[in-house]
Write an enzyme that holds these catalytic residues in place. Structure first.
Site, PDB file in Angstrom:
ATOM      1  N   CYS A  33      54.977 -49.277  -0.177  1.00  0.00           N
ATOM      2  CA  CYS A  33      55.383 -47.893   0.064  1.00  0.00           C
ATOM      3  C   CYS A  33      54.343 -47.128   0.857  1.00  0.00           C
ATOM      4  O   CYS A  33      54.539 -45.968   1.208  1.00  0.00           O
ATOM      5  CB  CYS A  33      55.642 -47.175  -1.243  1.00  0.00           C
ATOM      6  SG  CYS A  33      56.807 -48.041  -2.266  1.00  0.00           S
ATOM      7  N   CYS A 102      53.119 -37.699  -3.668  1.00  0.00           N
ATOM      8  CA  CYS A 102      51.672 -37.944  -3.610  1.00  0.00           C
ATOM      9  C   CYS A 102      50.970 -37.285  -4.786  1.00  0.00           C
ATOM     10  O   CYS A 102      50.040 -37.855  -5.363  1.00  0.00           O
ATOM     11  CB  CYS A 102      51.085 -37.397  -2.312  1.00  0.00           C
ATOM     12  SG  CYS A 102      51.638 -38.287  -0.851  1.00  0.00           S
TER      13      CYS A 102
END
Lengths: 138, 392
Positions: A33, A102
């Site tokens: 990813c 994130c």
């Protein structure tokens, strides 16, 4: 696209590196990813006296890691457990919607390092009972 | 060095002054509609026809085979949907490749939902299609082959002449998306047996929002935009006169001093690639080493992620692009990099620098110098790099 604070923490990240005799180490994310966060904690008497990180990822992943270490340094384990992804994102003056994962990764990195500490030292940490560090945040 | 170093010419190019100068009158005083019968309209009509001739000359086509569109994506959509619908009675099979631009891929996916069959050809590690696989894929239902001239990400140039020969032998139409190639490679549609060809002006120092589709005389194709009788009843809508004039001028300039410009760009490209390999380890070149666009450099730096690389370059005044997931708004890295066989984690670390007229040797050296520092800094931060250092 990014706030000044994100750019500051990306360009001048705080606490980059490793702690050799870390009490807890956590790694989350996966290279497929495009982001991996590794967090190192030094814990004394239930207080996080030092935190460092290494991150493979985009600008906001690096900034989120940097901010996360800043937010937990000097805090007790209980206080660090309360640092959520939202807190990380807010401390950075916000993240673009597609980059929110994130900050989730940063929260997970903290918890993952604490879980490692709790296992190694046989210490119970409230709130980690159902935590799964391998859970996909995407 | 505070000036912007622009190395993203595959994304778009700046408008040339000479092009703008020719366009301006058609935005102000010469504003007439080409369809109007009074002389103001006639003036615009003439300007459009002169531009059409220039575009036709550039690819050795006839002016009546050039149709202006709103850009490259429209031309791709038109070529594929238009041929598919007009030839449905002959078959429902289309062949394309896995590394086409999304304007082609998503159009093909759309047609699949409408009952068409699409074969997506594989590419090798350099991004080249396999001509034997192409031949084997052709059936009596195949109506169209659509293969890009040169890839927008990795710069690989396909064996267009051979594809054209195969298509002609089998009696299948051949469309090529030449958006990245036109103005940078010499193209002769007759020699290459191309039936339909897509172009976009802003990739060769022309304006945005204008492109063209070359349609060989005799090709059966439906219109995509219905309405008025413009473009010989094939593409409705009042002509974008300033855009068309600009495209004509830009394509003319692109093929002036062509050999010299091409040599210069190829030299700069090779210098950039060589210097990167000389100064940085764990790098790989994406695309074909020689069969590639003169201005295209695409490399992967292992252990780092493309977006953080681009942000760092931007801080140093350098504009480039990447095929990483974080720059595309999705979670998947570029379909082109995956198709040439790169693992996800390496594809995330890609950097594309595409050179053009403005770039100089000094800029190349400056960019490499900056890259060395940026890559080292990001690798120091990367947990993936630790293991490599241990082995070292």
């Amino acid at each position: 696209m990014y706030s000044e604070k994100v750019m500051d923490h990306f360009l001048n990240p705080r606490n980059v590196g490793e702690i050799e005799d870390a009490d807890g180490i956590g790694q989350v994310g996966n290279p497929r990813c495009g982001d991996i966060m590794k967090m190192y904690l030094k814990i004394e008497n239930g207080v996080i006296v030092d935190a460092k990180f290494k991150t493979f990822g985009c600008g906001s992943a690096i900034a989120s890691s940097s901010m996360a270490t800043e937010l937990i340094k000097g805090k007790t384990i209980e206080e660090a457990m309360e640092v959520t992804n939202k807190a990380v994102a807010e401390a950075l003056d916000g993240l673009p919607p597609i980059k929110m994962h994130c900050s989730v990764l940063a929260e997970q990195a903290i918890k993952s390092a604490l879980l490692d500490y709790s296992k190694k030292n046989n210490v119970y940490i409230k709130g980690l009972e159902d935590f799964d560090p391998t859970e996909d945040v995407h | 060095m505070k000036k912007l170093i622009y190395m993203d010419h595959a994304a778009t190019t700046p408008l040339k002054k000479e092009v703008l100068d020719e366009m301006l009158p058609y935005m102000k005083d010469k504003f007439g509609n080409p369809s109007s019968i009074y002389s103001l309209g006639g003036q615009s009509k003439n300007a459009v026809e002169i531009a059409r001739e220039k575009v036709a000359n550039a690819i050795n086509a006839k002016p009546r085979e050039i149709f202006f569109t709103g850009g490259g994506s429209e031309a791709d959509n038109w070529a594929i949907k238009g041929v598919a619908y007009a030839n449905r009675n002959r078959g429902n099979h289309i062949i394309t490749s896995k590394i086409e631009h999304h304007a082609v891929l998503h159009t093909c996916e759309y047609l699949e939902k409408q009952g068409f069959d699409v074969t997506y050809l594989d590419v090798d590690e350099y991004g080249l299609i396999d001509l034997e696989q192409l031949e084997r894929s052709i059936t009596d239902k195949t109506i169209l082959i659509s293969i890009m001239f040169a890839n927008n990400e990795i710069g690989t140039i396909q064996p267009i002449k051979e594809i054209g020969r195969i298509a002609k032998e089998k009696g299948v139409y051949f469309h090529t998306d030449a958006v990245q190639a036109i103005g940078h490679i010499k193209i002769d549609v007759d020699e290459l047996n191309i039936d339909l060809l897509t172009m976009a002006a802003h990739k060769f120092y022309g304006p945005k929002g204008i492109g063209a589709l070359y349609i060989r005389q005799g090709v059966k194709i439906d219109p995509l935009i219905s309405g008025g009788g413009q473009e010989r009843n094939r593409r409705a809508g009042t002509e974008n006169v300033p855009g068309i004039v600009g495209m004509g001028k830009a394509i003319e300039l692109a093929y002036e001093n062509f050999e010299e410009k091409n040599r210069r760009l190829t030299y700069l490209r090779n210098r950039l690639i060589e210097k990167i390999f000389e100064k940085i380890d764990y790098v790989r070149l994406n695309g074909h080493p020689t069969q590639r666009l003169p201005g295209n450099v695409n490399v992967c730096f292992e252990f780092i992620e493309g977006e953080s690389l681009l942000l760092s370059l931007d801080m140093a005044g350098i504009a480039g692009s990447s095929g990483s997931a974080c720059t595309s708004g999705s979670l998947e890295p570029s379909h082109v990099l995956l198709a040439i066989g790169l693992p996800h984690e390496i594809a995330h670390g890609s950097l594309r620098l595409t050179l053009g007229d403005s770039n100089t040797e000094e800029e190349i050296d400056y960019v490499v110098e900056k890259l060395v520092g940026i890559v080292a800094r990001l690798r120091e931060m990367s947990p993936l790099y630790e293991k490599v250092k241990e082995v070292k």
